[in-house]
Design an enzyme around this catalytic site. Structure first.
Site, PDB file in Angstrom:
ATOM      1  N   ARG A 142      22.648  50.028  54.723  1.00 33.78           N
ATOM      2  CA  ARG A 142      23.829  50.879  54.830  1.00 33.78           C
ATOM      3  C   ARG A 142      23.545  52.220  55.514  1.00 33.78           C
ATOM      4  O   ARG A 142      24.285  52.632  56.411  1.00 33.78           O
ATOM      5  CB  ARG A 142      24.414  51.130  53.436  1.00 33.78           C
ATOM      6  CG  ARG A 142      24.981  49.900  52.765  1.00 33.78           C
ATOM      7  CD  ARG A 142      25.423  50.197  51.336  1.00 33.78           C
ATOM      8  NE  ARG A 142      25.827  48.996  50.632  1.00 33.78           N
ATOM      9  CZ  ARG A 142      27.054  48.508  50.623  1.00 33.78           C
ATOM     10  NH1 ARG A 142      28.007  49.143  51.268  1.00 33.78           N
ATOM     11  NH2 ARG A 142      27.332  47.398  49.961  1.00 33.78           N
ATOM     12  N   ARG A 175      21.432  47.755  41.416  1.00 36.70           N
ATOM     13  CA  ARG A 175      21.060  47.782  42.830  1.00 36.70           C
ATOM     14  C   ARG A 175      20.079  48.925  43.044  1.00 36.70           C
ATOM     15  O   ARG A 175      20.285  50.030  42.531  1.00 36.70           O
ATOM     16  CB  ARG A 175      22.275  48.000  43.731  1.00 36.70           C
ATOM     17  CG  ARG A 175      23.499  47.185  43.391  1.00 36.70           C
ATOM     18  CD  ARG A 175      24.642  47.470  44.357  1.00 36.70           C
ATOM     19  NE  ARG A 175      24.313  47.041  45.697  1.00 36.70           N
ATOM     20  CZ  ARG A 175      24.914  46.012  46.317  1.00 36.70           C
ATOM     21  NH1 ARG A 175      25.857  45.327  45.711  1.00 36.70           N
ATOM     22  NH2 ARG A 175      24.570  45.685  47.549  1.00 36.70           N
ATOM     23  N   ASP A 227      38.328  48.509  51.425  1.00 34.64           N
ATOM     24  CA  ASP A 227      38.503  48.312  49.989  1.00 34.64           C
ATOM     25  C   ASP A 227      39.779  48.948  49.452  1.00 34.64           C
ATOM     26  O   ASP A 227      40.261  48.558  48.389  1.00 34.64           O
ATOM     27  CB  ASP A 227      37.298  48.882  49.224  1.00 34.64           C
ATOM     28  CG  ASP A 227      36.130  47.916  49.199  1.00 34.64           C
ATOM     29  OD1 ASP A 227      36.280  46.786  49.699  1.00 34.64           O
ATOM     30  OD2 ASP A 227      35.061  48.276  48.682  1.00 34.64           O
ATOM     31  N   ALA A 277      32.221  44.416  53.694  1.00 30.37           N
ATOM     32  CA  ALA A 277      32.003  45.280  54.858  1.00 30.37           C
ATOM     33  C   ALA A 277      32.537  44.626  56.127  1.00 30.37           C
ATOM     34  O   ALA A 277      33.118  45.296  56.989  1.00 30.37           O
ATOM     35  CB  ALA A 277      30.514  45.586  55.008  1.00 30.37           C
TER      36      ALA A 277
END
Length: 462
Positions: A97, A177, A307, A320
């Site tokens: 990212r 994560r 989103d 994404a």
């Protein structure tokens, strides 16, 4: 440069309605579908940078959660070939990212686009008489434009204006994560030896390791400078739908074996968790939201993308991808419609995107079911049963081309008042043969509680 839709697409992606301060240096991996990268053809410099940060010569292997090897390391290209896909045209790649964010911002800087950071939007508005829309920040600042794109994620403040406030349903699931520098593995030689890059013909090559267990799954990714791990788990009480919310390794270690039966997680994975540096592990709660076609305000001067319009489960591999598709589609429609036809252009974009996203959302539930409830007896016969669907109708799509080729007919459907899903005159960008029918998370949850598989409905979902 303003003659191509990508200038607008980039602006839509990065001029968002919440603060990006600090975002540039955080985050882990996500799947970037091929359909979200086709617009790079207009931007050779950005295409080169994207190629430089992408995984090349990547490998993938699969374990049971207890560490039992199931599928030996294979090149991603070989896995694609085994799945009947073109090994030279992967449906997408895993990306970091922060690297992709920086790539987009550098491109904006080259174009001279001014991006304001640290602006927290608390309200959206539109002025029908003056054909304007705008936002208000928490500092009382007002910004006005011909059209406002709300890209502020789940719970967008724009939802009260567009009429699409969707009730968030607790899934009972969350994701741990973490992404951190590979040097932390130096503290344990066993972990360093196991979680290393694969020894390939070109030297050390990136490798993705998937771990599948009862009611859970995990993934690790090893890159030259970074190690990443993620794990899907039952809620523990400390999770939040917040990308800045962190917990420590001891909490993960005390909870990760819950619900997996009498075979605990692999000791080597637990050691990896233990080496994760402080304030690194995000405990992100997963909510489910029903598809809702209300992405635009009454006069279509405010429109949601990403989103804010449609949230995805991590297992979908589509969040994404669809967000970037949104940006390219909307930019293309706005360019084709021109400044005098913004409302129709926005409505055409929503019509192009809603059913496609609803299908991709439902596919995410099917993939989650596969990953969390793997049938190992079938995997031994067919390894493809241990990998999520990445169907052709998703990755082969070109949102810019689709909008250009079908815009006029779509505008006609908009003006004729056709319901979304009843479009005439152009092909679907969702599973061929599928006819949209509203569906709800409640029904999916009820089916799962009763042991029923997620039904994708008639159509070619592959």
């Amino acid at each position: 440069m303003t003659s191509t839709p990508l200038v607008s697409a980039l602006c839509l992606l990065k001029i968002v309605s919440h603060s990006l301060t600090g975002v540039m240096s955080i985050g882990d991996m996500y799947f970037m579908g091929l359909s979200a990268t086709k617009f790079f053809k207009h931007w050779p410099d950005m295409l080169k940078e994207y190629d430089d940060i992408s995984l090349h010569n990547a490998w993938i292997e699969t374990f049971k959660h207890d560490g039992t090897p199931v599928i030996q390391p294979l090149k991603v290209a070989d896995r694609l070939r085994d799945a009947g896909l073109d090994p030279d045209t992967p449906p997408g790649t895993f990306q970091m990212r922060p690297l992709v964010y920086k790539m987009f911002v550098r491109q904006l800087e080259k174009l001279g686009v001014n991006v304001m950071f640290g602006k927290k939007v608390v309200d959206f508005w539109e002025d029908v008489e003056n054909k304007k829309a705008g936002v208000v920040t928490d500092k009382g600042e007002k910004y006005e434009a011909d059209v406002v794109i709300a890209a502020d994620g789940v719970g967008s403040k724009s939802q009260k204006l567009v009429g699409g406030q969707v009730r968030a349903l607790k899934s009972g699931r969350a994701m741990w994560r973490a992404a951190f520098p590979v040097r932390y593995l130096d503290q344990d030689e066993e972990v360093k030896a196991f979680f290393k890059m694969h020894d390939g013909k070109t030297g050390p090559e990136p490798i993705i390791r998937t771990w599948l267990g009862p009611g859970t799954y995990a993934m690790t990714l090893n890159r030259p400078e970074t190690v990443i791990w993620i794990m899907n788990h039952d809620v523990t009480g400390s999770e939040e739908e917040n990308w800045n919310h962190t917990i420590e390794a001891d909490e993960v270690l005390s909870n990760m074996d819950k619900g997996v039966g009498d075979r605990p997680w692999a000791p080597i994975f637990k050691k990896l968790v233990a080496l994760t540096p402080p304030k690194t592990i995000i405990n992100f709660e997963l909510f489910w939201r029903n598809p809702q076609p209300s992405w635009a305000s009454p006069c279509a001067r405010v429109v949601e993308i990403g989103d804010a319009a449609h949230s995805f489960l991590p297992a979908s591999g589509n969040g994404a991808t669809q967000a970037i598709e949104d940006a390219v589609s909307l930019a293309s429609c706005l360019q084709l419609g021109g400044r005098d036809n913004i409302p129709d252009a926005v409505r055409a974009h929503v019509r192009f995107r809603f059913v496609r996203n609803a299908c991709a959302q439902k596919l995410g539930f099917s993939n989650a079911e596969l990953l969390q409830d793997t049938d190992w007896s079938k995997v031994k016969l067919d390894p493809r049963r241990a990998q999520p669907k990445l169907p052709r109708w998703v990755w082969s799509h070109d949102p810019e081309r689709y909008a250009i080729e079908n815009f006029d007919k779509c505008i006609e459907n908009v003006r004729n008042g056709l319901d979304i899903g009843d479009d005439e005159g152009y092909p679907p960008n969702y599973p061929p043969g599928y006819k949209y029918e509203p569906w709800s998370i409640d029904q999916i949850m009820e089916d799962m509680r009763n042991g029923k598989n997620v039904e994708l409905a008639p159509g070619d979902w592959d």
